[in-house]
Design a protein around this motif. Structure first.
Motif, PDB file in Angstrom:
ATOM      1  N   ALA A   1     -15.126  -1.885  19.281  1.00 45.02           N
ATOM      2  CA  ALA A   1     -14.258  -0.729  19.058  1.00 45.02           C
ATOM      3  C   ALA A   1     -14.290   0.264  20.214  1.00 45.02           C
ATOM      4  O   ALA A   1     -13.350   1.052  20.387  1.00 45.02           O
ATOM      5  N   THR A   2     -15.350   0.242  21.019  1.00 41.35           N
ATOM      6  CA  THR A   2     -15.473   1.218  22.113  1.00 41.35           C
ATOM      7  C   THR A   2     -14.790   0.746  23.400  1.00 41.35           C
ATOM      8  O   THR A   2     -14.611   1.540  24.322  1.00 41.35           O
ATOM      9  N   LEU A   3     -14.420  -0.515  23.474  1.00 47.36           N
ATOM     10  CA  LEU A   3     -13.919  -1.059  24.740  1.00 47.36           C
ATOM     11  C   LEU A   3     -12.667  -0.356  25.266  1.00 47.36           C
ATOM     12  O   LEU A   3     -12.582  -0.097  26.477  1.00 47.36           O
ATOM     13  N   PRO A   4     -11.682  -0.036  24.424  1.00 48.02           N
ATOM     14  CA  PRO A   4     -10.521   0.678  24.977  1.00 48.02           C
ATOM     15  C   PRO A   4     -10.892   2.020  25.595  1.00 48.02           C
ATOM     16  O   PRO A   4     -10.274   2.447  26.569  1.00 48.02           O
ATOM     17  N   ARG A   5     -11.926   2.673  25.060  1.00 44.84           N
ATOM     18  CA  ARG A   5     -12.296   4.001  25.551  1.00 44.84           C
ATOM     19  C   ARG A   5     -12.945   3.945  26.927  1.00 44.84           C
ATOM     20  O   ARG A   5     -12.949   4.952  27.646  1.00 44.84           O
ATOM     21  N   VAL A   6     -13.510   2.802  27.293  1.00 43.21           N
ATOM     22  CA  VAL A   6     -14.153   2.702  28.608  1.00 43.21           C
ATOM     23  C   VAL A   6     -13.278   1.947  29.602  1.00 43.21           C
ATOM     24  O   VAL A   6     -13.707   1.708  30.743  1.00 43.21           O
ATOM     25  N   LEU A   7     -12.062   1.601  29.202  1.00 43.18           N
ATOM     26  CA  LEU A   7     -11.193   0.775  30.040  1.00 43.18           C
ATOM     27  C   LEU A   7     -10.998   1.376  31.431  1.00 43.18           C
ATOM     28  O   LEU A   7     -11.027   0.654  32.439  1.00 43.18           O
ATOM     29  N   THR A   8     -10.811   2.682  31.516  1.00 41.26           N
ATOM     30  CA  THR A   8     -10.563   3.307  32.815  1.00 41.26           C
ATOM     31  C   THR A   8     -11.827   3.392  33.669  1.00 41.26           C
ATOM     32  O   THR A   8     -11.751   3.673  34.869  1.00 41.26           O
TER      33      THR A   8
ATOM     34  N   ASN B   1      -6.260  -5.790  17.748  1.00 30.21           N
ATOM     35  CA  ASN B   1      -6.127  -4.629  16.858  1.00 30.21           C
ATOM     36  C   ASN B   1      -6.574  -3.354  17.566  1.00 30.21           C
ATOM     37  O   ASN B   1      -5.935  -2.302  17.445  1.00 30.21           O
ATOM     38  N   TYR B   2      -7.657  -3.439  18.348  1.00 30.46           N
ATOM     39  CA  TYR B   2      -8.127  -2.261  19.087  1.00 30.46           C
ATOM     40  C   TYR B   2      -7.212  -1.954  20.270  1.00 30.46           C
ATOM     41  O   TYR B   2      -7.013  -0.791  20.630  1.00 30.46           O
ATOM     42  N   ALA B   3      -6.649  -2.992  20.861  1.00 31.53           N
ATOM     43  CA  ALA B   3      -5.713  -2.779  21.970  1.00 31.53           C
ATOM     44  C   ALA B   3      -4.493  -2.002  21.489  1.00 31.53           C
ATOM     45  O   ALA B   3      -4.027  -1.067  22.156  1.00 31.53           O
ATOM     46  N   LEU B   4      -3.973  -2.385  20.340  1.00 30.32           N
ATOM     47  CA  LEU B   4      -2.799  -1.701  19.803  1.00 30.32           C
ATOM     48  C   LEU B   4      -3.108  -0.248  19.469  1.00 30.32           C
ATOM     49  O   LEU B   4      -2.286   0.643  19.698  1.00 30.32           O
TER      50      LEU B   4
ATOM     51  N   ALA C   1      -5.033   1.574  21.001  1.00 34.85           N
ATOM     52  CA  ALA C   1      -5.116   2.283  22.283  1.00 34.85           C
ATOM     53  C   ALA C   1      -3.768   2.313  22.998  1.00 34.85           C
ATOM     54  O   ALA C   1      -3.705   2.649  24.189  1.00 34.85           O
ATOM     55  N   LYS C   2      -2.698   1.924  22.283  1.00 34.09           N
ATOM     56  CA  LYS C   2      -1.329   1.936  22.827  1.00 34.09           C
ATOM     57  C   LYS C   2      -1.138   0.915  23.948  1.00 34.09           C
ATOM     58  O   LYS C   2      -0.286   1.102  24.822  1.00 34.09           O
ATOM     59  N   LEU C   3      -1.936  -0.144  23.930  1.00 37.53           N
ATOM     60  CA  LEU C   3      -1.733  -1.237  24.866  1.00 37.53           C
ATOM     61  C   LEU C   3      -0.801  -2.267  24.234  1.00 37.53           C
ATOM     62  O   LEU C   3      -0.858  -2.490  23.021  1.00 37.53           O
ATOM     63  N   ASP C   4       0.030  -2.871  25.012  1.00 33.40           N
ATOM     64  CA  ASP C   4       0.942  -3.910  24.532  1.00 33.40           C
ATOM     65  C   ASP C   4       0.389  -5.256  24.988  1.00 33.40           C
ATOM     66  O   ASP C   4       0.467  -5.584  26.176  1.00 33.40           O
ATOM     67  N   PRO C   5      -0.184  -6.043  24.069  1.00 35.41           N
ATOM     68  CA  PRO C   5      -0.804  -7.312  24.485  1.00 35.41           C
ATOM     69  C   PRO C   5       0.134  -8.232  25.240  1.00 35.41           C
ATOM     70  O   PRO C   5      -0.278  -8.908  26.182  1.00 35.41           O
ATOM     71  N   SER C   6       1.406  -8.255  24.843  1.00 32.22           N
ATOM     72  CA  SER C   6       2.348  -9.180  25.485  1.00 32.22           C
ATOM     73  C   SER C   6       2.706  -8.757  26.905  1.00 32.22           C
ATOM     74  O   SER C   6       3.157  -9.570  27.711  1.00 32.22           O
TER      75      SER C   6
ATOM     76  N   ALA D   1       0.256  -8.201  17.849  1.00 37.13           N
ATOM     77  CA  ALA D   1      -1.053  -8.176  17.184  1.00 37.13           C
ATOM     78  C   ALA D   1      -1.332  -9.502  16.511  1.00 37.13           C
ATOM     79  O   ALA D   1      -2.488  -9.874  16.313  1.00 37.13           O
ATOM     80  N   VAL D   2      -0.274 -10.205  16.148  1.00 32.79           N
ATOM     81  CA  VAL D   2      -0.363 -11.539  15.562  1.00 32.79           C
ATOM     82  C   VAL D   2       0.613 -12.419  16.346  1.00 32.79           C
ATOM     83  O   VAL D   2       1.757 -12.040  16.544  1.00 32.79           O
ATOM     84  N   VAL D   3       0.146 -13.573  16.788  1.00 37.83           N
ATOM     85  CA  VAL D   3       0.952 -14.456  17.630  1.00 37.83           C
ATOM     86  C   VAL D   3       1.141 -15.795  16.929  1.00 37.83           C
ATOM     87  O   VAL D   3       0.158 -16.395  16.488  1.00 37.83           O
TER      88      VAL D   3
END
Length: 257
Positions: A173-180, A190-193, A195-200, A252-254
């Motif tokens: 759960a902490t990974l998006p917060r340390v991305l930068t 689910n955590y990427a979304l 954080a407003k990231l678009d997986p595609s 989020a689901v592929v």
């Protein structure tokens, strides 16, 4: 005599209907939603799909094994294999349906080829997702594992690391917060979304259809080939369902078909 024939016809009709009832356990999202989407299609084919929502990962398998339910839809093959081994059951996959993928993200680089030597890479610290992350790094050509198919691999199982990547394990759960703050982060969708990231669009590499973590329809050996079960399997591979998954879950689901 005529009334008797009518009554018998009604009984046979009810019996046939009962024979085509299929009761499937599922977790609420996205599994039960997917099953509810295909329910009308199955009704047109004479299959009465009954969806039973569960909040745990044990009872759906137990009740299918005990023949209280016909099938379930909530798990991937690694979980099923572990369950069968631990519980002495012999449940089997009928078909794969979708993937909730893990992806690699970076705010510093636009491709994995740009990663410098000694780059800092963060992955989830739980066994399942940590192994998934290492398999994804291996698929991307960044590392090689001692056992290239080990879904429970850890950083100790890395055999080759040509870029000398500094791989650190953190709570998922902490990974998006340390991305930068890092060069690359492997983040669950689910955590990427969140954080407003678009997986595609944003993931530099993402799990594909061949991932062992594809979510599967599960049944018993004695009913996996039953006509109603096969009709459900076909419905779960329909173009209409694929579009539903793409439209509703937006990465989020592929679909895995």
């Amino acid at each position: 005599m005529k009334n008797l024939l009518v009554a018998l016809a009604a009984v046979f009709s009810l019996s046939a209907h009962a024979a085509d009832t299929l009761t499937v356990a599922a977790t609420a999202v996205p599994h039960a939603e997917i099953l509810e989407f295909v329910k009308p299609q199955l009704a047109q084919q004479g299959v009465d799909l009954q969806v039973k929502v569960f909040t745990d990962y044990v009872q759906p398998n137990v009740q299918v094994a005990e023949k209280r339910l016909d099938a379930n839809f909530f798990q991937h093959q690694p979980y099923l294999s572990e369950f069968n081994a631990g519980k002495g059951t012999d449940l089997v996959a009928v078909t794969g349906v979708h993937l909730e993928p893990l992806g690699a993200y970076s705010t510093k680089y636009k491709s994995l080829s740009e990663l410098p030597g000694g780059a800092t890479v963060v992955i989830p610290n739980d066994a399942t997702n940590g192994g998934r992350a290492l398999l994804l790094l291996q698929a991307a050509g960044l590392i090689k594992l001692k056992n290239p198919t080990d879904i429970l691999a850890t950083t100790k199982d890395i055999a080759e690391n040509p870029k000398d990547l500094k791989i650190r394990e953190l709570e998922a759960a902490t990974l998006p917060r340390v991305l930068t703050q890092v060069d690359l982060a492997l983040i669950n969708t689910n955590y990427a979304l969140q954080a407003k990231l678009d997986p595609s669009k944003d993931a530099l590499v993402i799990e594909g259809k061949n991932s062992p973590y594809v979510n599967i329809l599960v049944a018993r050996p004695d009913n996996k080939d039953a006509p109603a079960m096969q009709k459900l399997a076909e419905a779960l591979h329909s173009p209409e369902l694929k579009q539903f998954i793409l439209d509703k879950y937006k990465g989020a689901v592929v679909p895995a078909f």
